[in-house]
Each structure stands twice: as C-alpha cells, then as structure tokens.
Design an enzyme around this catalytic site. Sequence first.
Site, short mmCIF file in Angstrom:
data_model
loop_
_atom_site.label_atom_id
_atom_site.label_comp_id
_atom_site.label_asym_id
_atom_site.label_seq_id
_atom_site.Cartn_x
_atom_site.Cartn_y
_atom_site.Cartn_z
N LYS A 1 15.24 -8.99 1.43
CA LYS A 1 14.35 -9.03 2.61
C LYS A 1 13.37 -9.97 2.63
O LYS A 1 12.18 -9.52 2.37
CB LYS A 1 14.05 -7.30 2.58
CG LYS A 1 14.98 -6.51 2.87
CD LYS A 1 14.57 -4.96 3.14
CE LYS A 1 15.51 -3.99 3.16
NZ LYS A 1 16.21 -3.39 2.10
O1 S5P Z 1 17.12 0.05 6.98
C1 S5P Z 1 17.56 0.06 5.93
C2 S5P Z 1 17.87 -1.46 5.17
C3 S5P Z 1 18.32 -1.33 4.07
S1 S5P Z 1 18.81 -3.11 3.53
N1 S5P Z 1 17.43 1.21 5.06
C4 S5P Z 1 17.95 1.25 3.75
O2 S5P Z 1 18.03 2.02 3.17
N2 S5P Z 1 18.22 -0.12 3.14
C5 S5P Z 1 18.66 -0.31 1.71
O3 S5P Z 1 19.66 0.40 1.42
C6 S5P Z 1 17.88 0.18 0.80
O4 S5P Z 1 16.97 -0.71 0.44
C7 S5P Z 1 18.60 0.85 -0.38
O5 S5P Z 1 18.83 -0.34 -1.14
C8 S5P Z 1 20.08 1.16 0.28
C9 S5P Z 1 19.98 2.60 0.67
O6 S5P Z 1 19.89 3.35 -0.71
P1 S5P Z 1 20.23 4.84 -0.50
O7 S5P Z 1 20.07 5.39 -2.24
O8 S5P Z 1 19.36 5.50 0.37
O9 S5P Z 1 21.69 5.08 0.02
#
Ligand code: S5P
Length: 476
Positions: A310
């Site tokens: 990012k």
């Molecule tokens: O809007 C976003 C963009 C990203 S890249 N929301 C997110 O959650 N992410 C990323 O996706 C976040 O940084 C994390 O690495 C992943 C989601 O992880 P989870 O554990 O919530 O499934």
Amino acid sequence: MSIQTTKRAKLIARLHEIKALEFGDFTLKSGMKSPFYLDLRKVVSYPDLLKSICEELYELSEDIAYDHLCGVPYAALGFAAGMAVMYEKPMLLKRKERKSYGTKKMIEGVYAPGDICLVVEDTLTSGMSLIETNTQLRKSGLVVEHALVIIDREQGGREVLEGDDCSLHALFTITEAMDSLFQQGLVTAEMREDVLNFVRANKVVANTADTEALKAKPNLRLSYGERIALCQNPVSKRLLRIAESKQSNLIASADVATLDELLKLADEVGPHICALKTHVDILDRFTPADGQRLRSLADKHDFLLFEDRKFGDIGNTLRLQVRGGQLGIDKWADFVTTHVVGGAASVEALNEAAPNLGLVLIAQMSTKDTLTDENYTTAAMKIATNYPKVVMGVVAQKRRLDDPASLQFTPGVNLDVKGDGKGQVYNTPSIAFNEKGADFIIVGRGIYKADSPLAAAIKYKEEGWLAYSSTLSVLA
Ligand code: S5P
C-alpha cells in the site's frame, strides 16, 4: 505452389488418409458433438509420416535456441523422441504422475538449472496440458519460452500460452489444415465450413479476433481464460492463467508474525491458491534473500507473490521504497498494492522504478468508515483503466468498471464472522462474486487462524470457484 507448400499439403493429406484427422459425427469425452476428430497418437504407427512431421517441426524450430526437447505426455512423446534421434538433440521425459518411491523426480534426464527446454505438443486446444508441462519443467529449474505444436485448433490455447510467457509455433492451424484439404479435393466446402464454425463456436478461451467483440459486450462475465487475451499487463495474464489451471481464485493473505510461520503457511496452502498476499513489514525478520525463499515456494506450487505494501507517497519516495530499503520488494514480488492518493503520478513513478511489478490500486477499502467515497473510487478506477499495461486492477468492494481487462481484488471475506471488532467488514465468497463483482477473493484470518489452514484454504478455494462459476456467461 512452392515446395514448402507442397510438403505441408502432402502431410495434411496423409494425416487425413490415416484417419488422424477424421470427419463425421463424433461425440467428445465431454458429451459434446463434433464434426471432426483429431488423433495424432496414430502417427507412431506410420514411421514415414512420423519422420516427415519431425522434419517439419525441426524446420519450424530452426531459429529457437534450446538445450533439450520435451514432449507433453503421452501423445507428443513420439515426436519429441523422433526429433531427438534425427537431429541429435537431448531429450527430457516428463512424468505424468510423481513416482511414489525413490527420487520422486518429475523430470527424467540429465540437465542443469537454467538450461532451455523446447516443449513439443501434438494438438493445442485449451493449452492447459502444455502449461502443466511448462510448470513442471520450470519448477525443476529449466527455462521454457517456446512450444511447438502440430495442429492448433484455434480455440484460444495460443492466448493461454501467452499468459504463460510461452510463444507458440504451430505447424498448422485448423483453418490452414481445412483450407489445404479443401484445395486438394479431400473435403467439401460444406465440411470445411462445419469444422471452422464448430471451432469458432466452441472457444475454450477467446482469441485475439474476439477481443473487440468481447469489449462490446461489457456485461458478460468472462472466464479467467477468456480474459487472458484482453489483459495487457503480463502479470495479470499469469495470474489468470494460474486461476484457470488451478481452478482457484483464492488469494491467501498471510498476515502472520514470523518468517517461519509465513514459509510454513505458503508451503501448506500453496497448491490451492493463485497468489499469496504478504505484509513483509510485519514479520519478525525479512531480507530480500527471504524473498527468494518465498519465490521458490511460489514456483514450486505455481502461485504469484502479492506484497500488500500500500504505497502512498510522492514519486521520488516511491522509487526509493520499491527498490531500496531492507525489503527489496522489486526483487521477489510479482505485484504490489498502492494507494492513488498521490494521483496518476504515483503509478508512473512506481512503474518507472520497477517496470516488471504489476500494480493494484486501492480504489476502495473494506472498513466501515472508509474515506474512499464514490468520487475517490471512481477516480482511482479511471486511473486503473488509463494504464492498462501497468495496472492490473483494483482492490474494491463494488464493481463500478465494466472493463474485463481490469481485475478486481476483494478482501473482507470470511465464512464464519461478520467483522473483527476493529472496523473490518466481512462477506462470504458468494456475496463477493455475486454482489460485489470480485474476480479474486483475499482471505486472511479465515485461513491462517483456522485450526487447519490447509482445510480452510481448500474450503475457500472451492466456495470461491463455485461462486465464480455461477456468475459466468457463455461466450456466444
Ligand atoms: O480494503 C482493504 C484492503 C486490503 S488490501 N481491506 C483489507 O482487509 N485489505 C487487506 O486484506 C488487509 O490488509 C489484510 O491483509 C487482508 C484481510 O485480512 P482478513 O484477516 O481480514 O481476512
């Protein structure tokens, strides 16, 4: 008619004569009816024909430098072996199944890492078996850049191979074969039309000629294979190719705390994902050399490395961040995320600094009170489509761009919970594909926090594939 043309005409006539190329009413393995049937395995029973085909294939490969030949098992083994003997070219054998005892080698023969291998295939339809062979050869350290095929059925395999960075050299396209047989009076004009209409109507993936037609039908949800031809970004092509061949649109987000956990997870879930998303700055330790360890796992299991850095700064700082520092992102990652709060200039700066990295723009965030409002998201998506060669697509929660060449990555996917109490909002894979327009789902805690990350990865892969398949339109 030149000698060259005469030789080729004779060859195709002979294939017709031995019924390696037959016309009539055939029912294919899939149950589909076909007006022709191609079976080049028969050629091994006709040494004269086998020899002529090997001669032609050799001529076709004259400008290609290579150290070894490898036939796609089993149909092309005879052709590769023929060329090896006739032209004293070393050959390699690719196994169909891994040996259950002894060395467990997939590639038999003597070679060194970095040697170049030319792959030989009999007929090309979807290109998937060729890609499987390329993948095994590459996993063993060989370089594969070219493939020879006898007949290209023109059903889209060429574009699939392009997505695998493999150039196709075909002795005949099905159109050339049918034209030649017609000119020699061996098939009627009607038969030729029937066959060509059949292949056109039954594309496995779109070919370049369809590109404009596909763009004119933006509401169709195209398959990953079909979109390979539309994407201009080479990393997108690779990702789509992997998704299609592994039947997985799952990106595992490995937000674990230590390098050891990361490597273990990558090896465990690797066979089921198309990409591994990392935040290497959260690990206990990481150097570019560790990036190479990740790279080996990515090559072993055929997935891409997606560093979720990012970025979000001025051009000069971006250049320093992507190339320098302790992480050396441009040395090991295939694609990265960047905010576009700095405008289109950030895309240009990143691309100039690391031209081989695919870029994914953060157009919209998954958090409850995100600042990425409608205007911001629309502007970010516009930047994505303005740089089709550099930008692979966007991270977003809602598809607003109907450009099949632009990929949408959707995080916030979890089958068990609705949120994490820290702002994250979760949806199921089905909602991500059906309502949010996702092309790829990103799953973090749903996998790495599960009792069995492997079982969870398989579950998300299967749910994701089912959801994607249910949204597909048939290419008319
Ligand atoms: O809007 C976003 C963009 C990203 S890249 N929301 C997110 O959650 N992410 C990323 O996706 C976040 O940084 C994390 O690495 C992943 C989601 O992880 P989870 O554990 O919530 O499934």
